[in-house]
Write a protein that holds these residues in place. Structure first.
Motif, PDB file in Angstrom:
ATOM      1  N   ASN A 157     -57.713   4.969-108.118  1.00 31.58           N
ATOM      2  CA  ASN A 157     -57.397   6.079-107.218  1.00 31.58           C
ATOM      3  C   ASN A 157     -55.943   6.521-107.346  1.00 31.58           C
ATOM      4  O   ASN A 157     -55.309   6.902-106.359  1.00 31.58           O
ATOM      5  CB  ASN A 157     -57.711   5.710-105.768  1.00 31.58           C
ATOM      6  CG  ASN A 157     -57.943   6.926-104.871  1.00 31.58           C
ATOM      7  OD1 ASN A 157     -58.343   7.990-105.341  1.00 31.58           O
ATOM      8  ND2 ASN A 157     -57.703   6.768-103.587  1.00 31.58           N
ATOM      9  N   CYS A 158     -55.425   6.451-108.569  1.00 31.58           N
ATOM     10  CA  CYS A 158     -54.048   6.899-108.797  1.00 31.58           C
ATOM     11  C   CYS A 158     -53.984   7.871-109.975  1.00 31.58           C
ATOM     12  O   CYS A 158     -52.971   7.962-110.668  1.00 31.58           O
ATOM     13  CB  CYS A 158     -53.112   5.716-109.020  1.00 31.58           C
ATOM     14  SG  CYS A 158     -53.511   4.656-110.423  1.00 31.58           S
ATOM     15  N   ALA A 159     -55.079   8.591-110.207  1.00 30.52           N
ATOM     16  CA  ALA A 159     -55.131   9.585-111.277  1.00 30.52           C
ATOM     17  C   ALA A 159     -54.751  10.949-110.717  1.00 30.52           C
ATOM     18  O   ALA A 159     -54.791  11.188-109.506  1.00 30.52           O
ATOM     19  CB  ALA A 159     -56.533   9.638-111.893  1.00 30.52           C
ATOM     20  N   ALA A 160     -54.377  11.856-111.614  1.00 27.22           N
ATOM     21  CA  ALA A 160     -54.148  13.245-111.228  1.00 27.22           C
ATOM     22  C   ALA A 160     -55.501  13.927-111.029  1.00 27.22           C
ATOM     23  O   ALA A 160     -56.480  13.564-111.673  1.00 27.22           O
ATOM     24  CB  ALA A 160     -53.355  13.949-112.321  1.00 27.22           C
ATOM     25  N   PRO A 161     -55.586  14.921-110.134  1.00 26.42           N
ATOM     26  CA  PRO A 161     -54.514  15.441-109.281  1.00 26.42           C
ATOM     27  C   PRO A 161     -54.377  14.716-107.947  1.00 26.42           C
ATOM     28  O   PRO A 161     -53.484  15.028-107.168  1.00 26.42           O
ATOM     29  CB  PRO A 161     -54.958  16.887-109.054  1.00 26.42           C
ATOM     30  CG  PRO A 161     -56.457  16.788-108.995  1.00 26.42           C
ATOM     31  CD  PRO A 161     -56.817  15.727-110.022  1.00 26.42           C
ATOM     32  N   PRO A 206     -52.507   2.236-105.268  1.00 26.95           N
ATOM     33  CA  PRO A 206     -51.239   1.491-105.201  1.00 26.95           C
ATOM     34  C   PRO A 206     -50.061   2.305-104.698  1.00 26.95           C
ATOM     35  O   PRO A 206     -49.091   1.740-104.194  1.00 26.95           O
ATOM     36  CB  PRO A 206     -51.015   1.056-106.660  1.00 26.95           C
ATOM     37  CG  PRO A 206     -51.867   1.956-107.491  1.00 26.95           C
ATOM     38  CD  PRO A 206     -53.036   2.297-106.647  1.00 26.95           C
ATOM     39  N   GLN A 207     -50.149   3.654-104.791  1.00 25.29           N
ATOM     40  CA  GLN A 207     -48.993   4.493-104.460  1.00 25.29           C
ATOM     41  C   GLN A 207     -48.943   4.913-102.999  1.00 25.29           C
ATOM     42  O   GLN A 207     -47.914   5.415-102.540  1.00 25.29           O
ATOM     43  CB  GLN A 207     -49.000   5.750-105.342  1.00 25.29           C
ATOM     44  CG  GLN A 207     -50.033   6.810-104.968  1.00 25.29           C
ATOM     45  CD  GLN A 207     -51.444   6.495-105.432  1.00 25.29           C
ATOM     46  OE1 GLN A 207     -51.686   5.459-106.052  1.00 25.29           O
ATOM     47  NE2 GLN A 207     -52.384   7.388-105.175  1.00 25.29           N
ATOM     48  N   ALA A 208     -50.013   4.738-102.249  1.00 26.48           N
ATOM     49  CA  ALA A 208     -50.080   5.269-100.883  1.00 26.48           C
ATOM     50  C   ALA A 208     -49.555   4.263 -99.866  1.00 26.48           C
ATOM     51  O   ALA A 208     -49.545   3.045-100.105  1.00 26.48           O
ATOM     52  CB  ALA A 208     -51.514   5.657-100.540  1.00 26.48           C
ATOM     53  N   PRO A 209     -49.111   4.754 -98.705  1.00 25.03           N
ATOM     54  CA  PRO A 209     -48.572   3.854 -97.673  1.00 25.03           C
ATOM     55  C   PRO A 209     -49.604   2.833 -97.186  1.00 25.03           C
ATOM     56  O   PRO A 209     -50.801   3.117 -97.132  1.00 25.03           O
ATOM     57  CB  PRO A 209     -48.186   4.815 -96.535  1.00 25.03           C
ATOM     58  CG  PRO A 209     -48.032   6.150 -97.182  1.00 25.03           C
ATOM     59  CD  PRO A 209     -49.021   6.179 -98.302  1.00 25.03           C
ATOM     60  N   VAL A 210     -49.101   1.674 -96.834  1.00 26.43           N
ATOM     61  CA  VAL A 210     -49.970   0.597 -96.367  1.00 26.43           C
ATOM     62  C   VAL A 210     -50.707   0.997 -95.095  1.00 26.43           C
ATOM     63  O   VAL A 210     -51.885   0.655 -94.908  1.00 26.43           O
ATOM     64  CB  VAL A 210     -49.142  -0.691 -96.136  1.00 26.43           C
ATOM     65  CG1 VAL A 210     -49.997  -1.779 -95.485  1.00 26.43           C
ATOM     66  CG2 VAL A 210     -48.567  -1.190 -97.449  1.00 26.43           C
ATOM     67  N   ASP A 211     -50.033   1.742 -94.198  1.00 28.55           N
ATOM     68  CA  ASP A 211     -50.664   2.084 -92.923  1.00 28.55           C
ATOM     69  C   ASP A 211     -51.835   3.048 -93.081  1.00 28.55           C
ATOM     70  O   ASP A 211     -52.616   3.232 -92.150  1.00 28.55           O
ATOM     71  CB  ASP A 211     -49.643   2.645 -91.930  1.00 28.55           C
ATOM     72  CG  ASP A 211     -48.948   3.900 -92.428  1.00 28.55           C
ATOM     73  OD1 ASP A 211     -49.228   4.331 -93.559  1.00 28.55           O
ATOM     74  OD2 ASP A 211     -48.114   4.448 -91.686  1.00 28.55           O
ATOM     75  N   LEU A 212     -51.984   3.647 -94.255  1.00 30.28           N
ATOM     76  CA  LEU A 212     -53.132   4.507 -94.525  1.00 30.28           C
ATOM     77  C   LEU A 212     -54.188   3.802 -95.374  1.00 30.28           C
ATOM     78  O   LEU A 212     -55.218   4.382 -95.689  1.00 30.28           O
ATOM     79  CB  LEU A 212     -52.683   5.789 -95.227  1.00 30.28           C
ATOM     80  CG  LEU A 212     -51.862   6.773 -94.400  1.00 30.28           C
ATOM     81  CD1 LEU A 212     -51.453   7.975 -95.257  1.00 30.28           C
ATOM     82  CD2 LEU A 212     -52.638   7.251 -93.178  1.00 30.28           C
ATOM     83  N   GLY A 213     -53.907   2.569 -95.767  1.00 32.69           N
ATOM     84  CA  GLY A 213     -54.865   1.821 -96.570  1.00 32.69           C
ATOM     85  C   GLY A 213     -54.471   1.638 -98.015  1.00 32.69           C
ATOM     86  O   GLY A 213     -55.230   1.056 -98.797  1.00 32.69           O
ATOM     87  N   GLY A 214     -53.278   2.137 -98.407  1.00 35.71           N
ATOM     88  CA  GLY A 214     -52.803   1.956 -99.770  1.00 35.71           C
ATOM     89  C   GLY A 214     -52.036   0.664 -99.925  1.00 35.71           C
ATOM     90  O   GLY A 214     -51.989  -0.180 -99.022  1.00 35.71           O
ATOM     91  N   MET A 215     -51.411   0.497-101.104  1.00 37.16           N
ATOM     92  CA  MET A 215     -50.674  -0.736-101.395  1.00 37.16           C
ATOM     93  C   MET A 215     -49.174  -0.579-101.174  1.00 37.16           C
ATOM     94  O   MET A 215     -48.430  -1.557-101.187  1.00 37.16           O
ATOM     95  CB  MET A 215     -50.958  -1.183-102.833  1.00 37.16           C
ATOM     96  CG  MET A 215     -52.446  -1.430-103.089  1.00 37.16           C
ATOM     97  SD  MET A 215     -52.835  -1.896-104.806  1.00 37.16           S
ATOM     98  CE  MET A 215     -52.278  -3.611-104.803  1.00 37.16           C
ATOM     99  N   GLY A 216     -48.703   0.670-100.999  1.00 36.30           N
ATOM    100  CA  GLY A 216     -47.339   0.914-100.561  1.00 36.30           C
ATOM    101  C   GLY A 216     -46.248   0.629-101.565  1.00 36.30           C
ATOM    102  O   GLY A 216     -45.117   0.349-101.177  1.00 36.30           O
TER     103      GLY A 216
END
Length: 400
Positions: A93-97, A59-69
């Motif tokens: 896929n939003c766990a540390a590290p 959920p935290q990654a940019p949409v253009d890389l496949g995340g939810m932005g």
């Protein structure tokens, strides 16, 4: 005006995430692949596939890389919902590290490095490590870094010993912090390097036994022996590692708080259910003041934690560095939520120290929260230094 109101869409999403975790992820908490050294890669892959199928991956990654932005404010709600199970953030896929590593790679990696190292992480196809902590002291005080990267004009030779390297076993994206000594060929100082996990010279000596088991493949002792990396494998600029580490830490501290708030809420839910049905001395436990005061203290702590998290998320979304504020939040919430888990164990009585409920596991896992990304005492020292330099923020009656 600071407005912490969640949009109807975010509210619906958080509830969907929570239900996904309850229905699809909680059953895996008794899977034998959740070992003393954390979830195995096999378990992680199965969990990630479930989140991918639900459209809830990264959920935290940019949409253009496949995340939810999602911005930090939305992450606060989503990560809290995911944290209902310690396996929830692993699945999504939003766990540390990995979550913190994706953040720093997205900000300082070159396009070719993003394609090789970050994009597959966002899609859940690989894990990562941030190899900084050392037995000699580099960790809370990274200036004590002793791992060296000697530059001969053509490549860097990295040698040194690291420990408490989370997820090292099986990770493919490696971010390594090493000190480049002064040399006639270029810049020097603490530097980040980026490489594949199977590069010759990376030796995983052992996985350490630890009281927590919520991180994939646990925490390892890693030796770098003649690891050779080229100039193109420098991440960012030579000599800038400490600045980059601080850039990574402010949001990473906050996302830890988000996830553990969800876990604390799970403990509270279990403790309340137990206190309503278990009787002692002629009435339900929840009717005894000694028990219902503990439940009230938990609710107070979690209410304050949620407000603090959402405030710092709002600051980050408004481009405030908030290193000071993130230290305050991390120090206070790590202590307060651990007390929440501890009180829940106490309410459950003897069953609270057994695996009959998940509270015992969350209690053990949460203990480390007071240490990683800076022990409480280090944060308090940094907070005090800031106050000595600039005075208390509360000297201004307006504040934020």
């Amino acid at each position: 005006m600071t407005d912490f109101t969640l949009s109807p869409e975010t509210q619906a999403l958080a509830r969907r995430v929570r239900q996904f975790v309850i229905d699809k992820i909680v059953p895996f908490e008794r899977d034998p692949r959740l070992t003393q050294h954390g979830p195995s890669d096999s378990l992680r892959d199965e969990l990630v596939a479930l989140a991918r199928a639900e459209g809830l991956l990264t959920p935290q990654a940019p949409v253009d890389l496949g995340g939810m932005g999602f911005d930090h404010a939305t992450q606060a709600a989503v990560f809290e919902a995911a944290g209902w199970s310690t396996l929830g953030p692993v699945a999504m896929n939003c766990a540390a590290p990995d979550e913190g590593n994706m953040y720093i790679l997205g900000r300082i990696a070159r396009p070719d490095q993003i394609a090789q190292f970050l994009a597959p992480m966002v899609l859940g196809h690989r894990r990562s490590v941030f190899a900084m902590t050392e037995p000699g002291g580099a960790g809370s005080d990274p200036s004590q870094l002793s791992t060296t990267a000697v530059f001969n004009g053509n490549d860097y030779e990295i040698n040194g010993l690291k420990w408490l390297i989370t997820g090292a076993n099986g990770a493919k994206t490696w971010i390594i912090m090493a000190n480049v000594p002064e040399n006639p060929h270029g810049a020097h100082g603490p530097t980040l390097f980026l490489c594949e996990g199977d590069t010759p010279g990376i030796q995983i000596e052992r996985v350490m036994d630890s009281m927590d088991r919520n991180y994939v493949e646990g925490h390892a002792v890693v030796r770098f022996a003649g690891l050779r990396l080229g100039p193109t494998q420098v991440l960012g600029e030579v000599g800038s590692a400490l600045r980059y580490a601080q850039m990574r830490l402010a949001p990473a501290r906050l996302t830890h708080c988000m996830r553990w708030l969800g876990a604390a809420a799970r403990c509270q839910d279990i403790a309340i259910a137990h206190a309503r049905t278990r009787t002692a001395f002629g009435k339900a436990l929840i009717e005894h003041q000694g028990v219902n005061f503990m439940i009230a203290d938990n609710e107070i702590a979690m209410h304050q934690a949620r407000l603090a998290i959402r405030h710092v998320a709002w600051l980050l979304d408004n481009d405030v560095r908030c290193r000071h504020e993130s230290s305050i939040v991390k120090a206070s919430i790590s202590e307060d939520l651990f007390k929440v888990a501890d009180r829940c164990v106490q309410i459950l009585g003897g069953i609270g120290v057994t695996s009959e409920t998940v509270v015992e596991m969350i209690f053990r896992d949460m203990r480390g929260f007071r240490l990683y990304d800076g022990p409480t005492e280090v944060h308090k020292y940094a907070i005090a230094v800031q106050i000595m330099r600039q005075g208390s923020a509360f000297a201004d009656p307006v504040g934020w």
